[in-house]
Design a protein around this motif. Structure first.
Motif, PDB file in Angstrom:
ATOM      1  N   GLY A 150       0.806  -1.217   0.000  1.00 31.58           N
ATOM      2  CA  GLY A 150       0.000   0.000   0.000  1.00 31.58           C
ATOM      3  C   GLY A 150       0.843   1.272   0.000  1.00 31.58           C
ATOM      4  N   ILE A 151       2.011   1.212  -0.604  1.00 34.20           N
ATOM      5  CA  ILE A 151       2.911   2.359  -0.656  1.00 34.20           C
ATOM      6  C   ILE A 151       2.567   3.212  -1.875  1.00 34.20           C
ATOM      7  CG2 ILE A 151       5.336   3.105  -0.856  1.00 34.20           C
ATOM      8  CD1 ILE A 151       4.828   1.637   1.757  1.00 34.20           C
ATOM      9  N   GLY A 152       2.346   4.480  -1.661  1.00 34.32           N
ATOM     10  CA  GLY A 152       2.059   5.392  -2.772  1.00 34.32           C
ATOM     11  C   GLY A 152       3.122   6.456  -2.936  1.00 34.32           C
ATOM     12  N   PHE A 153       4.051   6.494  -1.960  1.00 33.69           N
ATOM     13  CA  PHE A 153       5.082   7.525  -1.992  1.00 33.69           C
ATOM     14  C   PHE A 153       6.359   6.953  -1.394  1.00 33.69           C
ATOM     15  CE2 PHE A 153       7.225  11.492  -1.021  1.00 33.69           C
ATOM     16  CZ  PHE A 153       6.835  12.295  -2.083  1.00 33.69           C
ATOM     17  N   THR A 154       7.473   7.151  -2.084  1.00 34.63           N
ATOM     18  CA  THR A 154       8.775   6.699  -1.586  1.00 34.63           C
ATOM     19  C   THR A 154       9.661   7.922  -1.348  1.00 34.63           C
ATOM     20  OG1 THR A 154       9.873   6.556  -3.738  1.00 34.63           O
ATOM     21  CG2 THR A 154       8.573   4.627  -3.037  1.00 34.63           C
ATOM     22  N   ASP A 155      10.869   7.674  -0.896  1.00 33.59           N
ATOM     23  CA  ASP A 155      11.830   8.770  -0.728  1.00 33.59           C
ATOM     24  C   ASP A 155      12.195   9.400  -2.065  1.00 33.59           C
ATOM     25  OD1 ASP A 155      12.883   9.206   2.155  1.00 33.59           O
ATOM     26  OD2 ASP A 155      12.691   7.033   1.974  1.00 33.59           O
ATOM     27  N   ASP A 156      11.869   8.722  -3.166  1.00 33.10           N
ATOM     28  CA  ASP A 156      12.137   9.253  -4.502  1.00 33.10           C
ATOM     29  C   ASP A 156      10.913   9.886  -5.147  1.00 33.10           C
ATOM     30  OD1 ASP A 156      14.874   8.392  -4.518  1.00 33.10           O
ATOM     31  OD2 ASP A 156      14.135   6.347  -4.793  1.00 33.10           O
ATOM     32  N   GLY A 157       9.801   9.912  -4.437  1.00 35.57           N
ATOM     33  CA  GLY A 157       8.594  10.538  -4.967  1.00 35.57           C
ATOM     34  C   GLY A 157       7.428   9.567  -5.063  1.00 35.57           C
ATOM     35  N   PRO A 158       6.324  10.024  -5.695  1.00 35.97           N
ATOM     36  CA  PRO A 158       5.128   9.182  -5.808  1.00 35.97           C
ATOM     37  C   PRO A 158       5.355   7.980  -6.727  1.00 35.97           C
ATOM     38  CG  PRO A 158       4.827  11.260  -6.979  1.00 35.97           C
ATOM     39  CD  PRO A 158       6.158  11.335  -6.306  1.00 35.97           C
ATOM     40  N   VAL A 159       4.641   6.883  -6.430  1.00 35.01           N
ATOM     41  CA  VAL A 159       4.739   5.665  -7.235  1.00 35.01           C
ATOM     42  C   VAL A 159       3.361   5.076  -7.468  1.00 35.01           C
ATOM     43  CG1 VAL A 159       7.105   5.033  -6.562  1.00 35.01           C
ATOM     44  CG2 VAL A 159       5.187   4.276  -5.154  1.00 35.01           C
ATOM     45  N   ASP A 160       3.231   4.362  -8.579  1.00 34.73           N
ATOM     46  CA  ASP A 160       2.009   3.618  -8.882  1.00 34.73           C
ATOM     47  C   ASP A 160       2.063   2.272  -8.161  1.00 34.73           C
ATOM     48  OD1 ASP A 160       1.074   5.586 -10.652  1.00 34.73           O
ATOM     49  OD2 ASP A 160       2.286   4.743 -12.288  1.00 34.73           O
ATOM     50  N   PRO A 161       0.911   1.625  -7.965  1.00 33.10           N
ATOM     51  CA  PRO A 161       0.886   0.328  -7.272  1.00 33.10           C
ATOM     52  C   PRO A 161       1.768  -0.742  -7.920  1.00 33.10           C
ATOM     53  CG  PRO A 161      -1.327   1.204  -7.429  1.00 33.10           C
ATOM     54  CD  PRO A 161      -0.450   2.109  -8.250  1.00 33.10           C
ATOM     55  N   ASP A 162       1.974  -0.685  -9.241  1.00 33.88           N
ATOM     56  CA  ASP A 162       2.785  -1.706  -9.923  1.00 33.88           C
ATOM     57  C   ASP A 162       4.271  -1.372  -9.983  1.00 33.88           C
ATOM     58  OD1 ASP A 162       0.735  -3.528 -10.430  1.00 33.88           O
ATOM     59  OD2 ASP A 162       0.104  -2.435 -12.229  1.00 33.88           O
ATOM     60  N   THR A 163       4.672  -0.232  -9.468  1.00 34.99           N
ATOM     61  CA  THR A 163       6.084   0.148  -9.481  1.00 34.99           C
ATOM     62  C   THR A 163       6.881  -0.731  -8.520  1.00 34.99           C
ATOM     63  OG1 THR A 163       5.479   2.453  -9.919  1.00 34.99           O
ATOM     64  CG2 THR A 163       7.702   2.062  -9.091  1.00 34.99           C
ATOM     65  N   LEU A 164       8.032  -1.203  -8.986  1.00 33.17           N
ATOM     66  CA  LEU A 164       8.921  -1.949  -8.098  1.00 33.17           C
ATOM     67  C   LEU A 164       9.654  -0.961  -7.203  1.00 33.17           C
ATOM     68  CD1 LEU A 164      10.683  -4.836 -10.083  1.00 33.17           C
ATOM     69  CD2 LEU A 164       8.952  -4.995  -8.299  1.00 33.17           C
ATOM     70  N   ILE A 165       9.564  -1.212  -5.903  1.00 36.76           N
ATOM     71  CA  ILE A 165      10.246  -0.365  -4.932  1.00 36.76           C
ATOM     72  C   ILE A 165      11.157  -1.243  -4.068  1.00 36.76           C
ATOM     73  CG2 ILE A 165       8.472   1.421  -4.890  1.00 36.76           C
ATOM     74  CD1 ILE A 165       7.471   0.190  -2.231  1.00 36.76           C
ATOM     75  N   TYR A 166      12.177  -0.625  -3.520  1.00 39.27           N
ATOM     76  CA  TYR A 166      13.146  -1.340  -2.699  1.00 39.27           C
ATOM     77  C   TYR A 166      13.018  -0.918  -1.244  1.00 39.27           C
ATOM     78  CZ  TYR A 166      15.464  -2.594  -7.053  1.00 39.27           C
ATOM     79  OH  TYR A 166      15.747  -3.097  -8.301  1.00 39.27           O
TER      80      TYR A 166
END
Length: 186
Positions: A150-166
């Motif tokens: 349920g992450i919509g925002f990372t330290d690099d900015g907003p992300v879509d639900p299908d974006t791979l995040i670390y």
């Protein structure tokens, strides 16, 4: 507490890192099989780390690490980061000064005076030390889809639900070659 310091001074130069890639053996990091082969278990683990503010999420990272656990003397478990791949790209840390049992045995005191000693251990000390974002990027766990947590925002900015995040360590990881030096500098 916040760990401060010049991350760039700790890291090998790009030329030195490229030379390592040309001549070095690639490091395969170890991840606990329960986390590596079960998405459900891995996500549960990440939720615990997230709740305790031990990780942050990024889309741009420098290096991947593994993770596993060891049992402590008291029966609890200690979270360890397999940072060999990161450590290989960092300079050797400066030496640290710790008192050895032999040094303690050489303490001399006036026998007419009372001698007091004390011992202190800060519970989970490394996990209490926040590291800067620039350093966190060197400690990236296996990526997940942003929507899985349920992450919509990372330290690099907003992300879509299908974006791979670390998920990246937000605190000083056990397993980092500079950890003791940095912890002593606080």
């Amino acid at each position: 507490f916040f760990v401060e310091g010049d991350c760039a001074a700790m890291i090998l130069s790009e030329v030195e890192r490229l030379e390592l890639l040309d001549h070095g053996v690639p490091v395969e990091v170890y991840t606990d099989p329960a986390l590596k082969f079960s998405k459900k278990t891995y996500l549960k683990f990440l939720r615990v780390l997230q709740k305790k503010n031990l990780i942050r999420f990024c889309t741009s990272v420098k290096c991947r690490v593994g993770t596993f656990f060891v049992k402590k003397k008291n029966g609890t478990i200690r979270w360890i980061v397999d940072a060999r791949s990161t450590n290989a790209q960092f300079r050797e840390p400066p030496g640290i000064s710790l008192a050895s049992p032999e040094a303690l045995g050489r303490i001399e005191a006036d026998s007419s005076r009372e001698l007091f000693t004390a011992k202190a251990d800060v519970d989970n000390f490394f996990l209490r030390l926040r590291i800067p974002l620039e350093l966190s990027r060197w400690f990236a766990l296996a990526p997940i889809r942003a929507g899985d947590l349920g992450i919509g925002f990372t330290d690099d900015g907003p992300v879509d639900p299908d974006t791979l995040i670390y998920p990246c360590c937000a605190t000083l990881p056990m397993g980092f070659s500079w950890a003791m030096f940095l912890a002593q500098s606080v």
